[in-house]
Scaffold this motif. Structure first.
Motif, PDB file in Angstrom:
ATOM      1  N   HIS A   1      33.806  95.231  35.918  1.00  0.00           N
ATOM      2  CA  HIS A   1      34.474  94.066  36.518  1.00  0.00           C
ATOM      3  C   HIS A   1      35.526  94.547  37.524  1.00  0.00           C
ATOM      4  N   PHE A   2      35.389  94.105  38.765  1.00  0.00           N
ATOM      5  CA  PHE A   2      36.349  94.436  39.810  1.00  0.00           C
ATOM      6  C   PHE A   2      36.890  93.148  40.410  1.00  0.00           C
ATOM      7  N   SER A   3      38.170  93.137  40.692  1.00  0.00           N
ATOM      8  CA  SER A   3      38.740  92.010  41.420  1.00  0.00           C
ATOM      9  C   SER A   3      39.745  92.540  42.423  1.00  0.00           C
ATOM     10  N   GLY A   4      39.887  91.794  43.499  1.00  0.00           N
ATOM     11  CA  GLY A   4      40.808  92.168  44.566  1.00  0.00           C
ATOM     12  C   GLY A   4      40.329  91.598  45.888  1.00  0.00           C
ATOM     13  N   LYS A   5      41.079  91.886  46.912  1.00  0.00           N
ATOM     14  CA  LYS A   5      40.742  91.418  48.254  1.00  0.00           C
ATOM     15  C   LYS A   5      40.001  92.518  49.008  1.00  0.00           C
ATOM     16  N   ASN A   6      38.999  92.112  49.768  1.00  0.00           N
ATOM     17  CA  ASN A   6      38.255  93.043  50.620  1.00  0.00           C
ATOM     18  C   ASN A   6      37.753  94.266  49.862  1.00  0.00           C
ATOM     19  N   LEU A   7      37.132  94.043  48.746  1.00  0.00           N
ATOM     20  CA  LEU A   7      36.620  95.155  47.938  1.00  0.00           C
ATOM     21  C   LEU A   7      35.486  95.877  48.672  1.00  0.00           C
ATOM     22  N   PRO A   8      35.547  97.200  48.737  1.00  0.00           N
ATOM     23  CA  PRO A   8      34.475  97.962  49.399  1.00  0.00           C
ATOM     24  C   PRO A   8      33.286  98.135  48.445  1.00  0.00           C
ATOM     25  N   LYS A   9      32.404  97.158  48.446  1.00  0.00           N
ATOM     26  CA  LYS A   9      31.299  97.128  47.484  1.00  0.00           C
ATOM     27  C   LYS A   9      30.432  98.386  47.560  1.00  0.00           C
ATOM     28  N   ASP A  10      30.220  98.905  48.757  1.00  0.00           N
ATOM     29  CA  ASP A  10      29.387 100.101  48.883  1.00  0.00           C
ATOM     30  C   ASP A  10      30.015 101.292  48.147  1.00  0.00           C
ATOM     31  N   LYS A  11      31.314 101.451  48.242  1.00  0.00           N
ATOM     32  CA  LYS A  11      31.998 102.559  47.564  1.00  0.00           C
ATOM     33  C   LYS A  11      32.039 102.337  46.057  1.00  0.00           C
ATOM     34  N   ILE A  12      32.249 101.104  45.655  1.00  0.00           N
ATOM     35  CA  ILE A  12      32.272 100.792  44.225  1.00  0.00           C
ATOM     36  C   ILE A  12      30.904 101.068  43.613  1.00  0.00           C
ATOM     37  N   GLU A  13      29.848 100.615  44.274  1.00  0.00           N
ATOM     38  CA  GLU A  13      28.501 100.849  43.757  1.00  0.00           C
ATOM     39  C   GLU A  13      28.175 102.338  43.714  1.00  0.00           C
ATOM     40  N   LYS A  14      28.613 103.071  44.704  1.00  0.00           N
ATOM     41  CA  LYS A  14      28.378 104.518  44.712  1.00  0.00           C
ATOM     42  C   LYS A  14      29.120 105.189  43.559  1.00  0.00           C
ATOM     43  N   ALA A  15      30.361 104.785  43.312  1.00  0.00           N
ATOM     44  CA  ALA A  15      31.149 105.372  42.224  1.00  0.00           C
ATOM     45  C   ALA A  15      30.503 105.087  40.870  1.00  0.00           C
ATOM     46  N   VAL A  16      30.059 103.865  40.652  1.00  0.00           N
ATOM     47  CA  VAL A  16      29.412 103.499  39.386  1.00  0.00           C
ATOM     48  C   VAL A  16      28.122 104.292  39.208  1.00  0.00           C
ATOM     49  N   ASN A  17      27.320 104.373  40.255  1.00  0.00           N
ATOM     50  CA  ASN A  17      26.061 105.116  40.171  1.00  0.00           C
ATOM     51  C   ASN A  17      26.299 106.610  39.932  1.00  0.00           C
TER      52      ASN A  17
ATOM     53  N   ILE B   1      20.313 102.184  28.675  1.00  0.00           N
ATOM     54  CA  ILE B   1      21.617 101.805  29.222  1.00  0.00           C
ATOM     55  C   ILE B   1      21.399 101.227  30.607  1.00  0.00           C
ATOM     56  N   THR B   2      21.852  99.993  30.788  1.00  0.00           N
ATOM     57  CA  THR B   2      21.786  99.361  32.097  1.00  0.00           C
ATOM     58  C   THR B   2      23.215  99.051  32.533  1.00  0.00           C
ATOM     59  N   MET B   3      23.364  98.712  33.797  1.00  0.00           N
ATOM     60  CA  MET B   3      24.708  98.423  34.300  1.00  0.00           C
ATOM     61  C   MET B   3      24.651  97.294  35.313  1.00  0.00           C
ATOM     62  N   ARG B   4      25.789  96.638  35.416  1.00  0.00           N
ATOM     63  CA  ARG B   4      25.929  95.511  36.337  1.00  0.00           C
ATOM     64  C   ARG B   4      27.367  95.534  36.837  1.00  0.00           C
ATOM     65  N   ILE B   5      27.564  95.187  38.097  1.00  0.00           N
ATOM     66  CA  ILE B   5      28.909  95.117  38.673  1.00  0.00           C
ATOM     67  C   ILE B   5      29.201  93.661  39.006  1.00  0.00           C
ATOM     68  N   GLU B   6      30.358  93.185  38.562  1.00  0.00           N
ATOM     69  CA  GLU B   6      30.788  91.824  38.885  1.00  0.00           C
ATOM     70  C   GLU B   6      32.056  91.898  39.720  1.00  0.00           C
ATOM     71  N   TYR B   7      32.096  91.066  40.757  1.00  0.00           N
ATOM     72  CA  TYR B   7      33.244  90.996  41.660  1.00  0.00           C
ATOM     73  C   TYR B   7      33.885  89.628  41.499  1.00  0.00           C
ATOM     74  N   GLU B   8      35.197  89.603  41.354  1.00  0.00           N
ATOM     75  CA  GLU B   8      35.924  88.352  41.201  1.00  0.00           C
ATOM     76  C   GLU B   8      37.103  88.301  42.158  1.00  0.00           C
ATOM     77  N   GLY B   9      37.456  87.100  42.567  1.00  0.00           N
ATOM     78  CA  GLY B   9      38.668  86.893  43.346  1.00  0.00           C
ATOM     79  C   GLY B   9      38.658  87.504  44.723  1.00  0.00           C
ATOM     80  N   GLU B  10      37.498  87.657  45.297  1.00  0.00           N
ATOM     81  CA  GLU B  10      37.426  88.273  46.619  1.00  0.00           C
ATOM     82  C   GLU B  10      37.813  87.296  47.706  1.00  0.00           C
ATOM     83  N   GLU B  11      38.416  87.833  48.715  1.00  0.00           N
ATOM     84  CA  GLU B  11      38.699  87.065  49.927  1.00  0.00           C
ATOM     85  C   GLU B  11      38.289  87.925  51.106  1.00  0.00           C
ATOM     86  N   ASN B  12      37.044  87.841  51.476  1.00  0.00           N
ATOM     87  CA  ASN B  12      36.543  88.660  52.604  1.00  0.00           C
ATOM     88  C   ASN B  12      36.483  87.865  53.875  1.00  0.00           C
TER      89      ASN B  12
END
Length: 140
Positions: A94-110, A129-140
Motif C-alpha cells: 500500500h502506497f499513498s502520496g502525491k505524484n507517486l512514481p509508479k514505475d519505480k515503486i513497481e521496480k522496487a517491489v519486483n 506467493i503473489t503480489m499486488r500494489i495499491e495506490y491511494e490518495g494520489e494527486e497527479n
C-alpha cells in the motif's frame, strides 16, 4: 551459529536471536497454549512482510523516492490438514502520496520479490506467493 528457544509456559517459548533480540511465541488456546504471543506461523508471515518491506524502502531510497506513506498486508490460506502450511500468500503493498512514481515503486517491489528478499526466496519453493500494489490518495 547457534540459536535456541526455551519453553516458558504450556506452549509458550522464548528465544533470543543471534543479534540479541527477544522473540516470544505461543499457541492459541485451541491448540493448548494461552495465546500470549504470536504463533510460529504468524512470525513467519511477519518475517516475510518485514523482509520485503525493508527491501522496498531501501531500493526506493536509492532511487531517491521519498515523501510517501507505505504499509503492507497479506492475505493467506492454510492447508486444512497437518502440516498446516501456507498454501497461498498474497502480499499487498500500500502506497499513498502525491505524484507517486509508479514505475519505480513497481521496480522496487519486483526486485524485492525476484532477487533480494531471502524469506520470500525460501517460502516460494513451497507456497504460491503473489503480489499486488495499491495506490491511494494520489494527486497527479
Amino acid at each position: 551459529m547457534e540459536y535456541s528457544a526455551k519453553r516458558i509456559g504450556k506452549m509458550a517459548f522464548y528465544a533470543k536471536t543471534p543479534s540479541g533480540h527477544d522473540i516470544h511465541m505461543d499457541a492459541k488456546e485451541a491448540s493448548g497454549g494461552d495465546g500470549s504471543a504470536p504463533s510460529p506461523m504468524e512470525t513467519v508471515l511477519a518475517a516475510l512482510m518485514g523482509c520485503t518491506s525493508m527491501d522496498v524502502v531501501s531500493i526506493l531510497s536509492k532511487m531517491k523516492v521519498s515523501d510517501y506513506e507505505y504499509s503492507i498486508s497479506a492475505n493467506y490460506e492454510y492447508a486444512k490438514e497437518h502440516p498446516k502450511v501456507f498454501t497461498s500468500i498474497e502480499l499487498v503493498y500500500h502506497f499513498s502520496g502525491k505524484n507517486l512514481p509508479k514505475d519505480k515503486i513497481e521496480k522496487a517491489v519486483n526486485l524485492s520479490q525476484e532477487r533480494y528478499c531471502s524469506v520470500s526466496a525460501m517460502l516460494k519453493n513451497s507456497v504460491d506467493i503473489t503480489m499486488r500494489i495499491e495506490y491511494e490518495g494520489e494527486e497527479n
